[in-house]
Enzyme design. Structure first.
Site, short mmCIF file in Angstrom:
data_model
loop_
_atom_site.label_atom_id
_atom_site.label_comp_id
_atom_site.label_asym_id
_atom_site.label_seq_id
_atom_site.Cartn_x
_atom_site.Cartn_y
_atom_site.Cartn_z
N PRO A 9 0.89 -0.75 -0.23
CA PRO A 9 0.06 0.11 -0.15
C PRO A 9 1.04 0.86 -0.16
O PRO A 9 1.86 1.79 1.02
CB PRO A 9 -0.77 -0.11 1.10
CG PRO A 9 -0.75 -1.10 2.60
CD PRO A 9 0.60 -2.03 1.03
N ASN A 10 0.21 2.44 -0.61
CA ASN A 10 0.74 3.95 -0.67
C ASN A 10 2.19 3.43 -2.10
O ASN A 10 2.68 5.20 -1.71
CB ASN A 10 1.20 3.92 0.57
CG ASN A 10 -0.72 4.14 1.26
OD1 ASN A 10 -0.93 4.82 0.86
ND2 ASN A 10 -0.62 3.77 2.98
N ARG A 17 4.59 12.16 -3.62
CA ARG A 17 4.71 12.78 -2.00
C ARG A 17 6.19 12.38 -1.15
O ARG A 17 6.70 11.53 -1.34
CB ARG A 17 3.42 12.00 -1.78
CG ARG A 17 2.25 12.52 -2.15
CD ARG A 17 1.71 13.27 -1.46
NE ARG A 17 0.07 13.68 -1.75
CZ ARG A 17 -0.44 13.26 -3.57
NH1 ARG A 17 0.17 13.34 -4.35
NH2 ARG A 17 -1.45 13.75 -3.87
N TYR A 22 11.39 8.94 0.82
CA TYR A 22 11.06 7.93 -0.35
C TYR A 22 11.49 8.50 -1.28
O TYR A 22 11.52 7.29 -2.08
CB TYR A 22 9.14 7.87 -0.08
CG TYR A 22 8.37 6.98 0.86
CD1 TYR A 22 9.29 5.64 1.43
CD2 TYR A 22 7.81 8.18 1.72
CE1 TYR A 22 8.86 5.33 2.98
CE2 TYR A 22 7.49 7.42 2.68
CZ TYR A 22 7.71 6.18 3.12
OH TYR A 22 7.22 5.33 4.14
N ASN A 71 7.77 -5.17 -0.60
CA ASN A 71 8.07 -4.17 0.17
C ASN A 71 6.16 -4.55 0.25
O ASN A 71 5.96 -4.01 -0.90
CB ASN A 71 8.77 -3.44 -0.98
CG ASN A 71 8.04 -1.83 0.28
OD1 ASN A 71 8.01 -2.52 1.39
ND2 ASN A 71 9.66 -0.40 0.38
N ALA A 74 2.84 -1.31 4.47
CA ALA A 74 2.41 -1.45 6.21
C ALA A 74 2.01 -2.37 6.74
O ALA A 74 2.18 -2.84 7.42
CB ALA A 74 1.42 0.08 6.17
N HIS A 77 4.52 -4.75 8.74
CA HIS A 77 4.36 -4.90 10.27
C HIS A 77 2.57 -5.18 11.06
O HIS A 77 2.62 -5.36 11.87
CB HIS A 77 4.17 -3.12 10.59
CG HIS A 77 4.94 -2.57 10.17
ND1 HIS A 77 7.07 -2.46 10.39
CD2 HIS A 77 5.23 -1.42 9.40
CE1 HIS A 77 7.24 -2.15 8.88
NE2 HIS A 77 6.38 -1.48 8.40
N GLU A 95 13.22 -9.54 1.48
CA GLU A 95 12.13 -8.36 2.39
C GLU A 95 12.57 -7.79 1.45
O GLU A 95 14.18 -7.13 1.91
CB GLU A 95 11.81 -9.15 3.60
CG GLU A 95 11.08 -7.54 3.87
CD GLU A 95 10.65 -7.43 5.70
OE1 GLU A 95 11.35 -8.20 6.36
OE2 GLU A 95 9.74 -6.87 6.21
N HIS A 97 12.74 -2.56 2.48
CA HIS A 97 12.05 -1.25 2.08
C HIS A 97 12.95 -0.28 1.93
O HIS A 97 14.53 -0.24 2.06
CB HIS A 97 11.78 -1.36 4.18
CG HIS A 97 11.17 -2.91 4.78
ND1 HIS A 97 9.58 -2.28 4.54
CD2 HIS A 97 11.54 -3.30 4.98
CE1 HIS A 97 9.40 -2.83 4.84
NE2 HIS A 97 9.49 -4.29 5.48
N SER A 99 12.71 3.26 3.18
CA SER A 99 13.78 3.68 4.32
C SER A 99 13.75 2.62 5.47
O SER A 99 13.80 1.81 5.48
CB SER A 99 12.00 4.24 5.19
OG SER A 99 11.15 4.11 5.21
N ARG A 104 12.62 5.10 12.71
CA ARG A 104 11.34 5.28 12.43
C ARG A 104 10.68 4.84 13.61
O ARG A 104 11.09 4.74 14.97
CB ARG A 104 11.01 5.01 11.54
CG ARG A 104 11.35 5.29 9.88
CD ARG A 104 11.02 5.51 8.64
NE ARG A 104 8.97 5.76 8.71
CZ ARG A 104 9.23 6.02 7.49
NH1 ARG A 104 9.36 5.35 6.66
NH2 ARG A 104 7.47 6.81 7.79
N ARG A 108 7.27 -0.07 13.06
CA ARG A 108 7.13 -0.11 12.18
C ARG A 108 9.27 -0.87 12.45
O ARG A 108 9.31 -1.77 11.12
CB ARG A 108 8.02 1.31 11.65
CG ARG A 108 7.21 2.09 10.84
CD ARG A 108 7.65 3.07 10.05
NE ARG A 108 6.52 4.65 9.42
CZ ARG A 108 5.59 3.92 8.91
NH1 ARG A 108 5.09 2.99 8.36
NH2 ARG A 108 5.06 5.52 8.76
O1 CA2 Z 1 10.68 1.78 4.42
C1 CA2 Z 1 9.43 1.54 3.22
O2 CA2 Z 1 9.54 1.08 2.17
C2 CA2 Z 1 8.24 1.32 3.79
O3 CA2 Z 1 8.55 -0.31 3.62
C3 CA2 Z 1 7.22 1.99 3.31
C4 CA2 Z 1 5.69 2.41 3.79
C5 CA2 Z 1 6.10 1.79 5.08
O4 CA2 Z 1 4.41 1.67 6.06
C6 CA2 Z 1 7.09 1.04 5.86
O5 CA2 Z 1 6.85 1.12 7.46
C7 CA2 Z 1 7.77 1.52 5.40
C8 CA2 Z 1 5.16 3.15 3.78
C9 CA2 Z 1 4.83 3.85 1.68
C10 CA2 Z 1 4.44 4.69 1.61
O6 CA2 Z 1 4.66 5.29 0.36
C11 CA2 Z 1 4.62 6.51 0.27
C12 CA2 Z 1 5.66 6.83 -1.27
C13 CA2 Z 1 5.39 8.01 -1.58
C14 CA2 Z 1 4.46 9.04 -0.96
C15 CA2 Z 1 3.66 8.83 0.47
C16 CA2 Z 1 3.57 7.73 0.36
#
Ligand code: CA2
Length: 140
Positions: A9-10, A17, A22, A71, A74, A77, A95, A97, A99, A104, A108
């Site tokens: 997701p996202n 964003r 990211y 990846n 969220a 977790h 796996e 990520h 970030s 964080r 996470r």
């Molecule tokens: O660091 C990562 O790759 C994460 O998997 C990214 C997830 C986050 O929930 C994990 O804890 C770590 C979130 C992805 C959100 O991606 C966005 C990208 C651009 C703008 C906003 C959100």
């Protein structure tokens, strides 16, 4: 060799964003670069914001994939369902990520997927995916 990249997701918002966390490249543009870098691979990419769709996709590639780079965003977790789907895969799972989840929020720092992944590459931006693919090529 078929390698499947799966994003949760996202991650469709990459490059659009929060560039400070990211980065500023979209995944579609990065995926084009990857296909260029790894011309001999049969490289596939799937992204969904929905847990069940991710489970369906993992089940669907179970018998055809030679390696998975995931990846789960969220869901890493929270999702026992994705963990259970991945447990049915016999090919190696890496796996990734973007970030560094250890720098964080506390929630996470735990990932269900880490327990069944061959390895985890975390905090190296989109390069995490590239390193994962290099590993899969060299070891499998
Ligand atoms: O660091 C990562 O790759 C994460 O998997 C990214 C997830 C986050 O929930 C994990 O804890 C770590 C979130 C992805 C959100 O991606 C966005 C990208 C651009 C703008 C906003 C959100």
């Amino acid at each position: 060799m078929r390698i499947d990249i799966i994003n949760g997701p996202n991650l469709n918002l990459l490059g659009k964003r929060e560039p400070e966390v990211y980065g500023n490249q979209t995944f579609d543009s990065f995926f084009k670069d990857l296909k260029n870098d790894f011309k001999t691979l049969d490289l596939h990419y799937y992204q969904s914001n929905h847990e069940g769709s991710l489970v369906d996709h993992i089940q669907g590639i179970r018998e055809v994939s030679n390696g998975i780079v995931i990846n789960a965003g969220a869901y890493s977790h929270t999702s026992v369902a994705i963990l259970d789907a991945l447990k049915l895969i016999s090919s190696p799972i890496i796996e990734v990520h973007i970030s560094n989840i250890y720098q964080r929020e506390k929630f996470r720092k735990e990932s269900y997927i880490s327990s069944i992944a061959e390895g985890c590459i975390i905090g190296l931006g989109l390069n995490s995916y590239k390193l994962a693919i290099h590993h899969l090529i060299r070891t499998n």
